[in-house]
Design an enzyme around this catalytic site. Structure first.
Site, PDB file in Angstrom:
ATOM      1  N   GLU A 143     -62.503 -44.854 -55.899  1.00 14.67           N
ATOM      2  CA  GLU A 143     -61.415 -44.232 -56.658  1.00 14.67           C
ATOM      3  C   GLU A 143     -60.234 -45.187 -56.833  1.00 14.67           C
ATOM      4  O   GLU A 143     -59.629 -45.254 -57.889  1.00 14.67           O
ATOM      5  CB  GLU A 143     -60.955 -42.982 -55.894  1.00 14.67           C
ATOM      6  CG  GLU A 143     -59.958 -42.176 -56.661  1.00 14.67           C
ATOM      7  CD  GLU A 143     -59.242 -41.180 -55.765  1.00 14.67           C
ATOM      8  OE1 GLU A 143     -58.232 -40.644 -56.214  1.00 14.67           O
ATOM      9  OE2 GLU A 143     -59.707 -40.960 -54.627  1.00 14.67           O
ATOM     10  N   ASP A 144     -59.906 -45.942 -55.776  1.00 18.70           N
ATOM     11  CA  ASP A 144     -58.654 -46.712 -55.802  1.00 18.70           C
ATOM     12  C   ASP A 144     -58.821 -48.192 -56.100  1.00 18.70           C
ATOM     13  O   ASP A 144     -57.842 -48.911 -56.206  1.00 18.70           O
ATOM     14  CB  ASP A 144     -57.934 -46.570 -54.446  1.00 18.70           C
ATOM     15  CG  ASP A 144     -57.477 -45.144 -54.211  1.00 18.70           C
ATOM     16  OD1 ASP A 144     -57.465 -44.395 -55.201  1.00 18.70           O
ATOM     17  OD2 ASP A 144     -57.160 -44.787 -53.074  1.00 18.70           O
ATOM     18  N   HIS A 154     -55.924 -44.841 -43.142  1.00 16.70           N
ATOM     19  CA  HIS A 154     -56.348 -43.482 -43.525  1.00 16.70           C
ATOM     20  C   HIS A 154     -57.877 -43.330 -43.439  1.00 16.70           C
ATOM     21  O   HIS A 154     -58.372 -42.443 -42.737  1.00 16.70           O
ATOM     22  CB  HIS A 154     -55.795 -43.126 -44.909  1.00 16.70           C
ATOM     23  CG  HIS A 154     -56.393 -41.895 -45.513  1.00 16.70           C
ATOM     24  ND1 HIS A 154     -56.212 -40.643 -44.960  1.00 16.70           N
ATOM     25  CD2 HIS A 154     -57.190 -41.724 -46.592  1.00 16.70           C
ATOM     26  CE1 HIS A 154     -56.880 -39.752 -45.689  1.00 16.70           C
ATOM     27  NE2 HIS A 154     -57.485 -40.391 -46.678  1.00 16.70           N
ATOM     28  N   ASP A 209     -60.883 -35.461 -44.349  1.00 15.30           N
ATOM     29  CA  ASP A 209     -59.877 -36.139 -45.172  1.00 15.30           C
ATOM     30  C   ASP A 209     -58.642 -35.241 -45.299  1.00 15.30           C
ATOM     31  O   ASP A 209     -57.500 -35.666 -45.119  1.00 15.30           O
ATOM     32  CB  ASP A 209     -60.511 -36.405 -46.555  1.00 15.30           C
ATOM     33  CG  ASP A 209     -59.557 -37.094 -47.511  1.00 15.30           C
ATOM     34  OD1 ASP A 209     -58.727 -37.885 -47.042  1.00 15.30           O
ATOM     35  OD2 ASP A 209     -59.655 -36.847 -48.734  1.00 15.30           O
ATOM     36  N   ASP A 241     -52.547  -9.753 -27.571  1.00 12.47           N
ATOM     37  CA  ASP A 241     -53.785 -10.516 -27.371  1.00 12.47           C
ATOM     38  C   ASP A 241     -53.533 -12.021 -27.493  1.00 12.47           C
ATOM     39  O   ASP A 241     -54.342 -12.755 -28.023  1.00 12.47           O
ATOM     40  CB  ASP A 241     -54.864 -10.065 -28.359  1.00 12.47           C
ATOM     41  CG  ASP A 241     -54.408 -10.212 -29.808  1.00 12.47           C
ATOM     42  OD1 ASP A 241     -53.195 -10.441 -30.002  1.00 12.47           O
ATOM     43  OD2 ASP A 241     -55.248 -10.115 -30.712  1.00 12.47           O
TER      44      ASP A 241
END
Length: 745
Positions: A92-93, A63, A155, A275
């Site tokens: 964060e993780d 990721h 992200d 269009d």
């Protein structure tokens, strides 16, 4: 290495391969080559996320690599942003902190990672305000370093591309939020390609069937479009070759989301969207000074071949949009009798259009560019909105949408200075944009030397003079017709101050009154007065007394001096009766809601438990979702309903995935709009089709005819969307009916 099990080798190979692709892409850019720091960031992140998998089953590190590659290829940023993208989930993780990152990679990267960590949960907390808080943090960090928001958009883009592995209620929440906030943000920063992809992906998850249907129709008409394009551009190529320009002409097909949007707003079928195709001429200017002249030379030479539409020349070359976009748009009449839009851009303008501010950017060596003024202005607007605390989360999101994402108009002051305002601005907004004092004392305006009220909407090119008076004060109704954040915030804060002052005066008047009547100022007394005057709360009551909207008199005395006993009885029975009912109802409701499961909407549950939203009147077969409100009731909204869009973006975790499970037992009201050419017996045919052939009850029918064209609305009872489709298709078969569509009301 050799003794690793095969699965891990393949994982590791996959990771290394992805990283090498990223490095090669980076080496192909014009940035200074700082490969070591990127490799260092990759190794660090890879170690930190080792052994962790995403929902889709692939290693987690894939990721961050994907996000870094979007940052590099699609947004065109350099090594600092690529490192920050690789590291964006580490803090964060895992157990690492921002300080660790600062020690290893330096303050700049750490600051961006910190910004990204703060806004980690998307814009989502447990409650609306937490969600909006997160969004505020996003904007605050943005005003320090705009790269934060660009990496956040990358992200989000990768999350949208891999949304298939999420639970349905999460999909709606993320898709809804993407449409409401991230797509307009990408647009505002000039990232058109990303904006289009975000919109299409959101649409694909919210309305899968309609997405597939439009995609199929686009594919079916592709060959025909190519032919039209080649025929249309052949003479243009000849002309441009004569001018001796280096150029390329590309076909731009309208995105699936824009097509659907147009079908919804204009109530037309796919076949009537003309269009779908536009042409884009991208040229290399002879030299940079001649760039503008070249655009207009091309325009003049192609309008000799095809006739241009007189009202549809858009000149963003002389006045770039606030996100830096520059181009000349003209609409020409092709030989097949259809209008085709042509966008004329230089290679530089094209880069700006695709990569937005990243293409001409502060962080590039050699300083910024002239468009920075616009970016600065935008960031200043963000700061202004953030400085004024909005009490309500949804209001905050709305204010942001109103101002940051609106198109602009250009207005002139009496002295001929050019001012940029958001579209739909009124004379009042213009007054506040000049100065708060001018705004709060304005009584009217002259637009192009004609007197207009403050609520007058401004058009591009208007010359506006504001008329003021010393005695004028801010009026509460101004909040209704002010549209810009600045004007609204100023009006609200002035009114708040006045209200506070009125409350003080009101309190004094009330105390005097109670003293005179010898009544003790208790809560129950104030509560009685509040009910008597229908005020929402004590503050409103006091403000109304202070501003003399309420004058205390005989009625109040009688209400307060009434004997207490009768009231007590009322209270007792009322509260007991209520609590009993509540006890029986509540536990039963509570245990049933599991947000991870898809709610089945059956006839029985629709009658007893769930509430159909008043704003969009869904019926079986519509794409819908459930929303759990404060009282634990489940309300069913259409997925594209504007109210649902706000709920998805601010109360994301109260959204439930739902599916219909009905068997044509219940009837629901729908409105059908018809339009066509008036003829004898037409109404009879319409009612025949509906009542006789299809056995449907008509509740109400309104039709009016003006100059041989009739328009009508029919209100009917139907079971589900299939009924509506059958009715519409059968009505279309009537000879003189040209348009049939289901409308909200």
């Amino acid at each position: 290495m050799d003794n690793l099990p095969p699965k891990e080798i393949s994982d590791e190979e996959m990771i290394n391969q992805a990283f090498h692709e990223l490095l090669n892409d980076y080496l192909n850019t014009k940035h200074r080559k700082k490969v070591e720091i990127i490799t260092k960031a990759f190794n660090f992140a890879n170690q930190a996320h080792k052994g962790i998998k995403r929902r889709s089953g692939e290693p987690y590190i894939m990721h961050p690599i994907a996000v870094a590659s979007i940052v590099c290829n699609e947004i065109g940023l350099g090594s600092t942003s690529i490192c920050a993208a690789l590291l964006h989930d580490v803090v964060e993780d895992t157990d690492y902190t921002v300080e660790d990152i600062e020690n290893i990679f330096g303050p700049k990267i750490a600051q961006i990672v910190d910004g990204l960590t703060k806004i980690s949960g998307g814009i989502f907390g447990d409650r609306a305000s937490a969600q909006a808080e997160n969004f505020k943090k996003l904007l605050l960090t943005t005003s320090n370093d705009i790269r934060v928001i660009l990496i956040k958009i990358a992200d989000r883009l990768h999350n949208m591309r891999t949304l298939g592995s999420m639970l349905p209620n999460k999909q709606y929440k993320i898709a809804g939020e993407t449409l409401y906030i991230y797509a307009p943000l990408a647009n505002r920063l000039g990232l058109y390609k990303i904006k289009t992809e975000l919109e299409n992906l959101s649409f694909k998850y919210e309305h899968p069937e309609e997405y597939a249907e439009i995609e199929e129709k686009l594919n079916a008409t592709a060959a025909e479009r190519d032919k039209v394009f080649n025929d249309f551009t052949a003479p243009i190529r000849t002309q441009l070759d004569k001018m001796g320009l280096k150029y390329r002409i590309l076909a731009r097909v309208k995105s699936i989301y824009s097509i659907w949007n147009k079908m919804q707003t204009k109530h037309v079928p796919f076949e009537e969207i003309f269009d779908l195709l536009a042409a884009r001429i991208i040229f290399e200017p002879r030299n940079i000074e001649e760039e503008l002249n070249d655009c207009f030379d091309i325009y003049v030479s192609i309008s000799k071949i095809y006739k241009p539409h007189p009202d549809r020349l858009r000149d963003w070359v002389s006045h770039p949009k606030a996100n830096g976009y520059q181009a000349l748009h003209v609409t020409l009449m092709g030989n097949n009798g259809q209008w085709i839009e042509v966008q004329i851009r230089s290679e530089r303008m094209n880069d700006v259009a695709e990569q937005g501010f990243a293409a001409h950017w502060k962080y590039k060596e050699g300083g910024g560019s002239e468009d920075e003024g616009e970016l600065e202005k935008w960031l200043k607007t963000i700061k202004e909105i953030l400085d004024d605390p909005q009490p309500d989360a949804i209001d905050f999101l709305d204010t942001i949408k109103l101002n940051l994402f609106a198109s602009e108009i250009f207005v002139f002051t009496p002295k001929g200075e050019l001012k940029t305002m958001p579209q739909n601005s009124t004379a009042l907004d213009f007054a506040f944009s000049l100065h708060t004092d001018i705004g709060s004392h304005c009584i009217g305006a002259k637009v192009n030397h004609k007197l207009v009220p403050l609520s007058h909407k401004l058009q591009s090119g208007d010359q506006v003079e504001i008329l003021t008076s010393k005695s004028q004060r801010v009026q509460p109704q101004w909040e209704v017709f002010a549209t810009t954040a600045r004007a609204r915030a100023k009006i609200a804060s002035i009114l708040r101050k006045e209200r506070k002052a009125n409350q003080k005066i009101g309190e004094e008047i009330l105390n005097e009154f109670l003293k005179k009547e010898e009544i003790r100022p208790e809560e129950a007394v104030i509560e009685k007065l509040r009910k008597l005057h229908n005020a929402k709360n004590e503050e409103e009551l006091l403000a109304a007394i202070g501003s003399k909207a309420i004058v205390l008199g005989e009625a109040d005395k009688n209400e307060l001096k009434e004997k207490q006993t009768s009231n007590w009885k009322k209270y007792l029975t009322f509260s007991f009766g209520n609590s009993k009912e509540k006890q029986e109802e509540k536990p039963q409701e509570k245990e049933k809601i599991n947000p991870k499961q898809v709610l089945k909407l059956t006839e029985e549950s629709l009658q007893k438990k769930y509430i159909m939203a008043e704003c969009c009147h869904p019926i079986p077969g519509d794409d819908v979702l459930g929303y759990v409100d404060e009282n634990d009731r489940i309300i069913i909204h259409k997925r594209q309903c504007p109210v649902a869009a706000k709920l998805k973006s601010s109360y994301g975790n109260r959204i439930l995935a739902t599916e219909w499970d009905t068997h044509k037992e219940l009837s629901f009201l729908v409105y059908i709009y018809i339009k066509g050419i008036d003829s004898m017996g037409l109404l009879n045919e319409v009612t025949q089709v509906i009542s006789r052939q299809l056995n449907v009850n008509i509740r109400k029918l309104t039709i009016e005819t003006v100059d041989g064209i009739f328009e009508g609305k029919i209100q009917l009872w139907v079971h589900d969307v299939d009924d509506v489709k059958t009715i519409c298709n059968n009505l279309k078969k009537i000879q003189n009916i040209k348009q049939v569509s289901r409308v909200e009301e």
